[in-house]
Design an enzyme around this catalytic site. Structure first.
Site, PDB file in Angstrom:
ATOM      1  N   GLU A 127      20.226  -6.945  14.284  1.00 16.11           N
ATOM      2  CA  GLU A 127      19.986  -6.416  15.638  1.00 16.11           C
ATOM      3  C   GLU A 127      18.510  -6.337  16.028  1.00 16.11           C
ATOM      4  OE1 GLU A 127      22.160  -2.724  15.686  1.00 16.11           O
ATOM      5  OE2 GLU A 127      24.071  -3.712  15.338  1.00 16.11           O
ATOM      6  N   ASN A 167      22.286 -11.140  11.836  1.00 17.36           N
ATOM      7  CA  ASN A 167      23.482 -10.525  12.412  1.00 17.36           C
ATOM      8  C   ASN A 167      23.127  -9.767  13.691  1.00 17.36           C
ATOM      9  OD1 ASN A 167      26.363  -9.841  11.905  1.00 17.36           O
ATOM     10  ND2 ASN A 167      25.611  -7.730  11.742  1.00 17.36           N
ATOM     11  N   HIS A 204      31.780  -7.321  19.107  1.00 15.50           N
ATOM     12  CA  HIS A 204      32.316  -6.068  19.653  1.00 15.50           C
ATOM     13  C   HIS A 204      32.605  -6.339  21.125  1.00 15.50           C
ATOM     14  CE1 HIS A 204      31.282  -3.738  16.097  1.00 15.50           C
ATOM     15  NE2 HIS A 204      30.037  -4.179  16.155  1.00 15.50           N
ATOM     16  N   GLU A 233      31.960  -8.228  12.898  1.00 16.37           N
ATOM     17  CA  GLU A 233      32.305  -6.818  13.149  1.00 16.37           C
ATOM     18  C   GLU A 233      33.306  -6.714  14.296  1.00 16.37           C
ATOM     19  OE1 GLU A 233      28.784  -4.410  13.704  1.00 16.37           O
ATOM     20  OE2 GLU A 233      27.706  -5.409  12.089  1.00 16.37           O
ATOM     21  N   ASP A 235      35.856  -5.918  16.991  1.00 18.25           N
ATOM     22  CA  ASP A 235      36.792  -4.954  17.571  1.00 18.25           C
ATOM     23  C   ASP A 235      36.825  -5.190  19.069  1.00 18.25           C
ATOM     24  OD1 ASP A 235      34.293  -3.677  18.148  1.00 18.25           O
ATOM     25  OD2 ASP A 235      34.618  -2.161  16.611  1.00 18.25           O
TER      26      ASP A 235
HETATM   27  O1  G3I Z   1      27.984  10.676   6.370  1.00 20.01           O
HETATM   28  C1  G3I Z   1      27.656  11.619   7.396  1.00 20.01           C
HETATM   29  C2  G3I Z   1      28.336  12.926   7.148  1.00 20.01           C
HETATM   30  O2  G3I Z   1      27.822  13.484   5.961  1.00 20.01           O
HETATM   31  C3  G3I Z   1      28.097  13.842   8.335  1.00 20.01           C
HETATM   32  O3  G3I Z   1      28.794  15.016   8.163  1.00 20.01           O
HETATM   33  C4  G3I Z   1      28.539  13.173   9.615  1.00 20.01           C
HETATM   34  C5  G3I Z   1      28.258  14.033  10.851  1.00 20.01           C
HETATM   35  O4  G3I Z   1      27.815  13.279  11.940  1.00 20.01           O
HETATM   36  O5  G3I Z   1      27.855  11.960   9.765  1.00 20.01           O
HETATM   37  C6  G3I Z   1      28.122  11.058   8.715  1.00 20.01           C
HETATM   38  O6  G3I Z   1      27.392   9.863   8.932  1.00 20.01           O
HETATM   39  C7  G3I Z   1      27.874   9.059   9.975  1.00 20.01           C
HETATM   40  C8  G3I Z   1      28.253   7.719   9.376  1.00 20.01           C
HETATM   41  O7  G3I Z   1      28.599   6.803  10.401  1.00 20.01           O
HETATM   42  C9  G3I Z   1      29.429   7.813   8.418  1.00 20.01           C
HETATM   43  O8  G3I Z   1      30.578   8.242   9.104  1.00 20.01           O
HETATM   44  C10 G3I Z   1      26.756   8.882  10.988  1.00 20.01           C
HETATM   45  O9  G3I Z   1      26.523  10.107  11.641  1.00 20.01           O
HETATM   46  C11 G3I Z   1      27.132   7.827  11.994  1.00 20.01           C
HETATM   47  O10 G3I Z   1      25.980   7.564  12.807  1.00 20.01           O
HETATM   48  C12 G3I Z   1      27.527   6.565  11.280  1.00 20.01           C
HETATM   49  O11 G3I Z   1      27.918   5.618  12.260  1.00 20.01           O
HETATM   50  C13 G3I Z   1      27.924   4.279  11.836  1.00 20.01           C
HETATM   51  C14 G3I Z   1      26.995   3.477  12.731  1.00 20.01           C
HETATM   52  O12 G3I Z   1      27.073   2.110  12.358  1.00 20.01           O
HETATM   53  C15 G3I Z   1      25.566   3.953  12.612  1.00 20.01           C
HETATM   54  O13 G3I Z   1      24.686   3.101  13.271  1.00 20.01           O
HETATM   55  C16 G3I Z   1      29.338   3.750  11.937  1.00 20.01           C
HETATM   56  O14 G3I Z   1      30.165   4.410  10.961  1.00 20.01           O
HETATM   57  C17 G3I Z   1      29.375   2.248  11.697  1.00 20.01           C
HETATM   58  O15 G3I Z   1      30.638   1.744  12.020  1.00 20.01           O
HETATM   59  C18 G3I Z   1      28.342   1.572  12.592  1.00 20.01           C
HETATM   60  O16 G3I Z   1      28.350   0.206  12.300  1.00 20.01           O
HETATM   61  C19 G3I Z   1      27.482  -0.600  13.108  1.00 20.01           C
HETATM   62  C20 G3I Z   1      26.982  -1.728  12.241  1.00 20.01           C
HETATM   63  O17 G3I Z   1      26.378  -1.241  11.068  1.00 20.01           O
HETATM   64  C21 G3I Z   1      25.995  -2.618  13.010  1.00 20.01           C
HETATM   65  N1  G3I Z   1      26.572  -3.057  14.268  1.00 20.01           N
HETATM   66  C22 G3I Z   1      27.129  -2.040  15.118  1.00 20.01           C
HETATM   67  C23 G3I Z   1      28.144  -1.184  14.354  1.00 20.01           C
HETATM   68  C24 G3I Z   1      28.802  -0.149  15.249  1.00 20.01           C
HETATM   69  O18 G3I Z   1      27.876   0.787  15.730  1.00 20.01           O
END
Ligand code: G3I
Length: 300
Positions: A127, A167, A204, A233, A235
């Site tokens: 990105e 990516n 996406h 990715e 969806d």
């Molecule tokens: O692990 C912590 C947890 O300890 C805490 O209690 C909780 C409260 O907010 O957060 C948890 O972390 C979260 C993590 O996902 C695991 O669930 C983060 O806040 C959250 O920001 C994170 O989001 C991820 C996101 O990337 C972050 O940028 C998504 O799961 C994940 O699907 C998403 O994936 C991205 C790709 O890497 C790149 N392309 C876009 C895609 C979708 O946004």
């Protein structure tokens, strides 16, 4: 074939999913994941904040859990991701200049060294472009415009056996500025011998029922530069069956489109769970979109 992975294998492709390590203990989740998919991507566990929480102190516990789960089942793994403006560990976020450049190089060497020889591909850089096709401003970009090629050269040396991918999202429409910006970078890298093997189109999709303009042309145009392409990715808002069938057909139509990965197993596992964008519902049932994808993969 009766599973996504087996159906994709018929044409030499794979069908993958993002895996959240914390869900592997949910047997409904892990049963579907192991049955349907032959490639996985760690949804968060191999990102910089997870793998290097303190500078030069690496932690592969969560990444290895997913790698070992997959490897013991004969499922391959894509690495995601090494250099990104987001999900940097706190210590990296306010770094700049040569300090940050060196930290990026050290991070790539540390993580790729750990997984050396084990992965199918790495999303080396994620990105890095704006919607208009210019470079995204970030602390990494501020270290110099060559940060992306330095990341790829470092990655090649760290693990010569793994495919190195760029990516990004919103690079599916061939007429879009961001697509053209990424295309020009890949073209430049190929012409100058910067090591790059693949482009990941995150895919996406939001809204509508048709594909972004000339989606297949985008895939074939990148491929014509001499790189593989993959949908990394996927969806789709409300899991539109026409969009799912169309994106699958576009990949099948392009010889160098090597595989498709959906960004989660069930709707309830998705970062977009309120849009029901995946192939299985919250109860683990196959949705209409699942059948539309499977039929295309089976050549029906
Ligand atoms: O692990 C912590 C947890 O300890 C805490 O209690 C909780 C409260 O907010 O957060 C948890 O972390 C979260 C993590 O996902 C695991 O669930 C983060 O806040 C959250 O920001 C994170 O989001 C991820 C996101 O990337 C972050 O940028 C998504 O799961 C994940 O699907 C998403 O994936 C991205 C790709 O890497 C790149 N392309 C876009 C895609 C979708 O946004």
């Amino acid at each position: 074939a009766s599973t996504l992975g087996a159906a994709a294998t018929q044409s030499g492709r794979y069908f993958g999913t993002a895996i959240a390590g914390g869900r592997l203990g949910d047997s409904a989740y892990s049963t579907i994941a192991a049955r349907e998919f032959n490639m996985v991507t760690a949804e968060n566990e191999m990102k910089p904040d997870a793998t290097e929480p303190q500078q030069n102190v690496f932690n592969f516990t969560a990444g290895d859990q997913i790698y070992n789960w997959a490897n013991s089942r004969g499922i391959k793994v894509r690495g995601h991701t090494l250099a990104w403006h987001s999900q940097q560990p706190g210590w990296m976020q306010n770094m700049s200049g040569s300090t940050l450049r060196n930290a990026m190089i050290n991070h790539i060497n540390g993580v790729m060294g750990h997984y050396r020889g084990k992965l199918a591909a790495w999303d080396v850089v994620n990105e890095a472009f704006n919607e208009d096709g210019s470079r995204r401003q970030s602390n990494l970009q501020a270290t110099g415009n060559d940060w992306i090629e330095v990341a790829f050269r470092t990655a090649r040396a760290a693990d010569p056996s793994v495919k190195l991918c760029y990516n990004d999202y919103n690079i599916e429409n061939w007429s879009y500025g961001k697509t053209q910006g990424v295309y020009r970078m890949i073209q430049d890298f190929r012409s100058r011998g910067v090591p790059i093997d693949c482009v990941g189109l995150q895919t996406h999709f939001t809204g509508g029922s048709s594909l972004p303009g000339n989606f297949q042309t985008t895939l074939s145009s990148f491929a014509a530069l001499g790189v593989d392409v993959a949908l990394t990715e996927v969806d789709v808002t409300n899991a539109s069956t026409t969009q799912y069938a169309g994106l699958t057909q576009a990949c099948v139509n392009v010889p160098r489109c090597i595989g498709i990965t959906v960004w989660g197993v069930r709707d309830s596992d998705s970062w977009r769970s309120n849009e029901s964008p995946l192939l299985f519902d919250g109860g683990g049932n196959k949705k209409a979109a699942y059948t539309s994808v499977l039929n295309v993969l089976n050549g029906a």
